[in-house]
Scaffold this motif. Sequence first.
Motif, PDB file in Angstrom:
ATOM      1  N   LYS A  67       1.692   0.559  15.944  1.00 33.38           N
ATOM      2  CA  LYS A  67       2.843   0.243  16.338  1.00 33.38           C
ATOM      3  C   LYS A  67       2.486  -0.164  18.063  1.00 33.38           C
ATOM      4  CE  LYS A  67       7.056   2.387  14.611  1.00 33.38           C
ATOM      5  NZ  LYS A  67       8.145   3.253  14.870  1.00 33.38           N
TER       6      LYS A  67
ATOM      7  N   GLU B 230       3.151   0.065   1.863  1.00 36.68           N
ATOM      8  CA  GLU B 230       4.578   0.865   1.497  1.00 36.68           C
ATOM      9  C   GLU B 230       5.564  -0.208   0.951  1.00 36.68           C
ATOM     10  OE1 GLU B 230       4.731   4.107   2.364  1.00 36.68           O
ATOM     11  OE2 GLU B 230       2.178   3.586   2.515  1.00 36.68           O
ATOM     12  N   SER B 231       6.395   0.526   0.485  1.00 35.30           N
ATOM     13  CA  SER B 231       7.690  -0.236  -0.278  1.00 35.30           C
ATOM     14  C   SER B 231       9.041   0.411  -0.442  1.00 35.30           C
ATOM     15  CB  SER B 231       7.130  -0.394  -1.869  1.00 35.30           C
ATOM     16  OG  SER B 231       6.933   0.855  -2.504  1.00 35.30           O
TER      17      SER B 231
ATOM     18  N   ALA C 280       4.435  -7.283   9.388  1.00 34.53           N
ATOM     19  CA  ALA C 280       3.760  -6.703   8.280  1.00 34.53           C
ATOM     20  C   ALA C 280       2.848  -7.736   7.689  1.00 34.53           C
ATOM     21  CB  ALA C 280       4.656  -6.000   7.178  1.00 34.53           C
TER      22      ALA C 280
ATOM     23  N   TRP D  90      10.445  -5.358  -1.134  1.00 33.07           N
ATOM     24  CA  TRP D  90      10.308  -6.540   0.099  1.00 33.07           C
ATOM     25  C   TRP D  90      11.195  -7.556   0.135  1.00 33.07           C
ATOM     26  CZ3 TRP D  90       7.902  -5.458   4.689  1.00 33.07           C
ATOM     27  CH2 TRP D  90       7.123  -4.534   4.838  1.00 33.07           C
TER      28      TRP D  90
ATOM     29  N   THR E  76      -0.162  -3.202   5.218  1.00 30.75           N
ATOM     30  CA  THR E  76       0.704  -2.003   4.623  1.00 30.75           C
ATOM     31  C   THR E  76       1.113  -2.193   3.145  1.00 30.75           C
ATOM     32  OG1 THR E  76       2.793  -0.727   4.865  1.00 30.75           O
ATOM     33  CG2 THR E  76       2.952  -3.185   5.251  1.00 30.75           C
TER      34      THR E  76
ATOM     35  N   PHE F 289      -1.283  -0.033   8.675  1.00 28.64           N
ATOM     36  CA  PHE F 289      -0.434   1.405   8.856  1.00 28.64           C
ATOM     37  C   PHE F 289      -1.235   2.480   8.477  1.00 28.64           C
ATOM     38  CE2 PHE F 289       2.887   4.028   6.613  1.00 28.64           C
ATOM     39  CZ  PHE F 289       3.932   3.753   7.538  1.00 28.64           C
ATOM     40  N   TYR F 290      -2.623   2.409   7.937  1.00 28.21           N
ATOM     41  CA  TYR F 290      -3.519   3.487   7.633  1.00 28.21           C
ATOM     42  C   TYR F 290      -4.558   3.353   8.241  1.00 28.21           C
ATOM     43  CZ  TYR F 290      -0.399   2.035   3.619  1.00 28.21           C
ATOM     44  OH  TYR F 290       0.453   1.767   2.764  1.00 28.21           O
TER      45      TYR F 290
ATOM     46  N   MET G 139      11.050  -0.978   9.271  1.00 26.42           N
ATOM     47  CA  MET G 139      10.398  -1.000  10.602  1.00 26.42           C
ATOM     48  C   MET G 139       9.736  -2.164  11.181  1.00 26.42           C
ATOM     49  SD  MET G 139       8.633   3.167  10.386  1.00 26.42           S
ATOM     50  CE  MET G 139       7.761   2.655   8.951  1.00 26.42           C
TER      51      MET G 139
ATOM     52  N   LYS H  80      13.067   2.414   4.252  1.00 28.09           N
ATOM     53  CA  LYS H  80      12.739   2.819   5.651  1.00 28.09           C
ATOM     54  C   LYS H  80      11.479   2.049   6.073  1.00 28.09           C
ATOM     55  CE  LYS H  80      12.045   7.333   8.370  1.00 28.09           C
ATOM     56  NZ  LYS H  80      12.110   8.432   8.321  1.00 28.09           N
ATOM     57  N   GLU H  81      10.545   2.454   5.431  1.00 31.20           N
ATOM     58  CA  GLU H  81       9.174   1.698   6.106  1.00 31.20           C
ATOM     59  C   GLU H  81       9.265   0.290   6.112  1.00 31.20           C
ATOM     60  OE1 GLU H  81       8.572   5.515   4.380  1.00 31.20           O
ATOM     61  OE2 GLU H  81       9.585   3.670   3.392  1.00 31.20           O
TER      62      GLU H  81
ATOM     63  N   SER I  50       1.977  -7.208   3.700  1.00 36.62           N
ATOM     64  CA  SER I  50       2.266  -6.353   2.859  1.00 36.62           C
ATOM     65  C   SER I  50       1.803  -6.780   1.665  1.00 36.62           C
ATOM     66  CB  SER I  50       3.736  -6.059   2.759  1.00 36.62           C
ATOM     67  OG  SER I  50       4.173  -5.172   1.695  1.00 36.62           O
TER      68      SER I  50
END
Length: 570
Positions: free
Chosen positions: A396, A407-408, A350, A473, A405, A377-378, A415, A411-412, A352
Amino acid sequence: MVAPLYRLHCLLKRAQMLLLCLGIAYLMAGSILLLQRSSVRVAQPNLASLPPLLSLAAPPTALRTAGLGVRARSRWAVAVQPASGGGAKAGRHWPASQSLGVQHLHRRWFHSLLPESPEQRVSLHRSSRHKGTYMGCFLHNASDRALGGTMLYDLRKMTSSLCQDTCSESGYQFAGLEYGAECHCGNRISSPRAPEEDCSLVCRGERGSPCGGVGRLSIYKVEEQLPGHRKFRNVHYRGCFKLPRNTISTFPIYSFQPNLTTQSCIETCTDKELPLAVFKKPHCFCTWTSSLFSLSQQSDNQQCVGNYSSTSTPTASTEHDHFQVYHTPVLDSRCKERMFLPQRSSSLVALSSFPGAGNTWVRHLIELVTGYYTGSFYFDGTLYNRGFKGEKDYWKSGRSICVKTHESGQKEIEMFDSAILLVRNPYRSLMAEFNRKCAGHLGHATDAQWKSKEWPEFVSSYAPWWASHALSWVKYGRRLLVVHYEELQRSLLPQLRLITAFLNVTMTEERLLCAQSNQDGHFKRSGAKRPSFDPFTSEMRQMIDPFIQTVDQALQSRNFSRLPQEYFPR
């Protein structure tokens, strides 16, 4: 009563049959139109006869000879390399298309992802209004490259004016458009003319102007600017270097200028399409990036203080002399080529960051220095249209060197197998993201928008997210590299070395240096336009400053590099 119902029933049955027939006719017409649009009018090679893919341990370095490297044109197209002898090492050269037919197929597949323009081809006899002087249609393929300077994409809004303005800002004299969406710049045309009918594709952002074809450029001479008044993007001071006299004599371009200035030497080397300007008044040399100009070879800048003296000369009795070195706007050919990973990676990395922390800029740098596309991711259509081809690739898929990404959630985060965490000063990040929301990736919010009620609401909701993103993170990331945006700006090359080592990519010194020469690219917002007042109130600062302390303590507890001191209140 029965008779009217029977007549109604018969009428409905006839209506159903009529609608069925109309539907079938509509589908048949659409299918015929689709087949016409997707037909390729070149002989398709036998793809089964092509050699198998070769595994590349690291992105290869492109050869300097023009035309040896060809970009991958398709979202699905994978670079294919000709079979070599048993003793040859894989990955030493950039993959090239096997023929113009394959290149045509690549481009048709790639651009078929976009909606067709209302008008597919432009009439050759149509008069069009455009800037500059139209020079004609020229070959531009693997063996004959018309323009050798920088390039950019805008797959939805490319116009001849946009291309010419970009090339002019970068110091180039010619702008060439290819396949309706790609812009190439250069200072000389290095290929023969092609028939005008080969450049019959329309620009995707305007009608009426020729915009090249497959392996063909529609070339314009941009509006001329007086010497000394040309404005350049991406000019960077490389440093002061002690160079052997016998090495200097081998540089491809030499110019004696009694009134030499930094600007005039850079103009000379830009016109010759060489990425480095090496000068000591009154001598100007132009050359390629090489290990001669590595960080370890730099001298103290004081050694070059006398370079503006007209009495200095590199032909003195000493065997060495000190020269000032600048990167010109010319993008080294070794930085141009990018592709997806030749073998799918089983490890997801990632990239991030909190929104507004410079993720797009860092992606640009990673693609330059590694030669591989970054994913997302988007899906951001604006970034895709500006050349980030990994935007449309499934995140993926394992074909990208890393995946953007914001995301925070736990679950994300879990991955991903590892991550680069990009952290930026929250005050700068919040302003950058608010600019993006108001005016796009490269625009700026107006003073009225900064004074509106949306700004305080934005800060109150986004400032806690800045802290929670970094904390999550740090807590849940499996293997983490923390990169501070400000450190990347101050020490670009050392930070890029850390990033490439984390990504497990072998990087050459030449590619690192030519990445430095184009570090800003076309994806970094100019910092010149800022609000005329401080948009952060005392209440906002009282909320944000404790978040900075919390994130700094979390980084310190996990033995990561702490936040730069400039983050903290004074």
